[in-house]
Write a protein that holds these residues in place. Sequence first.
Motif, PDB file in Angstrom:
ATOM      1  N   ASN A   1       8.738   0.086   0.884  1.00 33.40           N
ATOM      2  CA  ASN A   1       8.601   0.579   2.251  1.00 33.40           C
ATOM      3  C   ASN A   1       9.779   0.198   3.144  1.00 33.40           C
TER       4      ASN A   1
ATOM      5  N   LYS B   1      16.076  -8.540  -2.285  1.00 33.41           N
ATOM      6  CA  LYS B   1      15.077  -7.471  -2.315  1.00 33.41           C
ATOM      7  C   LYS B   1      15.700  -6.155  -2.767  1.00 33.41           C
TER       8      LYS B   1
ATOM      9  N   GLY C   1       4.036   2.200   3.622  1.00 29.90           N
ATOM     10  CA  GLY C   1       3.639   1.221   2.613  1.00 29.90           C
ATOM     11  C   GLY C   1       2.548   1.661   1.656  1.00 29.90           C
TER      12      GLY C   1
ATOM     13  N   MET D   1       2.898   1.213  -2.156  1.00 32.90           N
ATOM     14  CA  MET D   1       2.846  -0.137  -2.716  1.00 32.90           C
ATOM     15  C   MET D   1       1.469  -0.405  -3.354  1.00 32.90           C
ATOM     16  N   PRO D   2       1.367  -1.407  -4.253  1.00 33.19           N
ATOM     17  CA  PRO D   2       2.443  -2.289  -4.707  1.00 33.19           C
ATOM     18  C   PRO D   2       3.253  -1.655  -5.822  1.00 33.19           C
ATOM     19  N   CYS D   3       4.462  -2.158  -5.996  1.00 35.49           N
ATOM     20  CA  CYS D   3       5.354  -1.701  -7.059  1.00 35.49           C
ATOM     21  C   CYS D   3       5.182  -2.603  -8.274  1.00 35.49           C
TER      22      CYS D   3
ATOM     23  N   ASP E   1       7.759  -5.151  -8.307  1.00 41.64           N
ATOM     24  CA  ASP E   1       7.866  -5.899  -7.050  1.00 41.64           C
ATOM     25  C   ASP E   1       9.007  -5.447  -6.144  1.00 41.64           C
TER      26      ASP E   1
ATOM     27  N   GLU F   1      10.195  -3.873  -2.804  1.00 36.55           N
ATOM     28  CA  GLU F   1       9.609  -3.705  -1.475  1.00 36.55           C
ATOM     29  C   GLU F   1       9.975  -2.306  -0.973  1.00 36.55           C
TER      30      GLU F   1
ATOM     31  N   CYS G   1       5.099   5.357  -7.212  1.00 34.44           N
ATOM     32  CA  CYS G   1       5.374   5.443  -5.780  1.00 34.44           C
ATOM     33  C   CYS G   1       5.492   6.894  -5.331  1.00 34.44           C
TER      34      CYS G   1
END
Length: 340
Positions: free
Chosen positions: A271, A296, A259, A262-264, A267, A269, A309
């Motif tokens: 991970n 998601k 994780g 993050m954050p992206c 948004d 998810e 990321c």
Amino acid sequence: MHVRLGKTEISVNKNGFGALPIQRISIKEAVYLLHKAYDGGIRFFDTARFYTDSEEKIGKAFGGMRDKVIIASKTMAKNAAGFHQDLETTLTNLGTDYLDLYQFHNPACCPKPGDESKLYEAMTEAVQKGHVRHIGITNHQLKVAHEAIDSGLYETLQFPFCYLSGEKELELVEKCKSRDMGFIAMKALSGGLITNSSAAYAFLSQYENVLPIWGIQREKELNEFLTYIQEPPSMNEEITAFIERERKELQGDFCRGCGYCMPCPVDIEINNCARMSLLLRRSPAALQLTKEIQEKMYKIENCIHCDQCKKKCPYGLDTPALLRKNYEDYINVLTGKTVV
């Protein structure tokens, strides 16, 4: 089977309780699990300021019996002021005036005396005041881990280690042993990709200086590890062959689910989405095909290719490429083109 955490002289059963997952359950459920873990022989409990209400739940569980457990927490503070604020909050949450072990939580570089952050000075001040008994560091980067060991400033290192690890991680384990530094193995189940806890335990049991912390959220999971206190699994021909098969399937460029990417900004998810192909194969596919998870996964279509990321991945993975591949696999399973 007990583990001595190097020069800290902390000695506990070779089963640590990783308290990140209990932030996902109610206070009542968490306290029940923590009490059952204690009654079963677990004494080391690892949490962090970053884990929302995890510290508070541990504080609720062990109020009035603080001297009977070893509690480790972590700070992601960037400077001395943030450190002192984190420590004060953590101690309040836990209902205690000291931590057995306080760790710098995955810093980008190793805090040292004299650097601009003044974090190490803040830590030593906390030790002098009796609020911290031992100093540790956690990380996902080999370079920072080696720097921490070589510095001689830390009593413990927390780093990912499991039967999917390679020679570089094993080198860290041996190096810590030679420096009398405790080694705490996080991601001992590789973020859920390892589903055979007996094999995971047997592998780690070979290393006398390693304390695994198991992320526990359900009573069924806890029960498995409690049985290993009375009957610890050890490496045999069957487990060795099983681990070799697992390594062939899983070692390499796969997302560990840590994780830290993050954050992206849109948004995603990451991970979980970046390892969906493996989750589809290694858990009941129906669990991954719910409407919630579909939504998601569809967010991957919104990727703006900023590469944030990729830059933040501690394992150097091409995360955008992983997302695309996992999305393609997911759609193929969802539409029936691929059967798992």
